[in-house]
Design an enzyme around this catalytic site. Structure first.
Site: not given
Length: 228
Positions: A86, A203, A205
């Site tokens: 990002c 994302h 994660e």
């Protein structure tokens, strides 16, 4: 795997990516943006998401010139792995480690939603835990994720197989609806020419544990752990 997560003023996903890396078995250290070196033995440098330096000038423009980025550029030049997520992707483009720019989303709005991606290749240090063509479910949260590059650069990225992920629907088809930020060729992530630097807007994660609704992001971090 020894990972160094670079923290800038305004980073807000450093704790998330640190947890994802540790779940995959990595040893993680944090590096402040003003530091001039990475910890000894670093295998992977990570630029997390957030709003570095408040996104002033352009997203990632100031961070791309931080002291720590000189160390990251040297690490990449030695063949070390670098991951930007990002805002980290924006920083990689601003720092010259990846080509192109991330512009305002085509609808001029911040978007935050679950997003399916198509894995374009599964033979890199970042994607060996996936299958080529696999569709993974992650999420996005950004206002400037509209990838653009000049036609020559895009032709080179496509010709050299340097597109890592594309925005797709659940069947893996590239549609306008699936590509909500308007990125060129539905590009969600790209590699450097040596395939050791990856920038992506979504994302992974955030989806590494069942508790939060998905685990498809785990494959990226498991791939990196295997690469060490």
């Amino acid at each position: 795997m020894k990972a160094a997560v670079i923290v800038f003023p305004g980073s807000n996903r450093d704790a998330d990516v640190t947890r994802a890396l540790r779940l995959a078995g990595a040893e993680v250290a944090k590096v402040w943006h003003a530091d001039t070196a990475l910890p000894s033995g670093t295998d992977l440098a990570v630029l997390p998401g957030g709003f570095s330096y408040g996104d002033y000038l352009r997203c990632g423009a100031i961070a791309g010139r931080a002291n720590a980025m000189d160390a990251v550029r040297a690490h990449a030049a030695r063949g070390g792995l670098v991951l930007g997520i990002c805002n980290g992707f924006q920083i990689l483009c601003e720092s010259g480690l990846l080509p192109g720019v991330l512009m305002r989303n085509v609808n001029r709005r911040f978007i935050c939603h679950r997003q399916t991606l198509r894995v374009e290749r599964a033979d890199t240090a970042f994607t060996r835990a996936y299958r080529q063509g696999q569709v993974i479910d992650v999420c996005v949260a950004h206002g400037e994720g509209n990838y653009y590059a000049d036609p020559e650069t895009v032709a080179r990225l496509e010709g050299e197989g340097r597109v890592a992920f594309r925005y797709s629907d659940a069947a893996g088809d590239l549609t306008e609806t699936a590509n909500r930020n308007g990125s060129l060729n539905s590009i969600a992530g790209i590699y450097s020419d040596e395939l050791n630097v990856l920038g992506l807007m979504p994302h992974p994660e955030n989806f590494v544990e069942d508790l939060v609704g998905g685990t498809d992001g785990r494959g990226l971090f498991e791939s990196l752990a295997r690469a060490a």
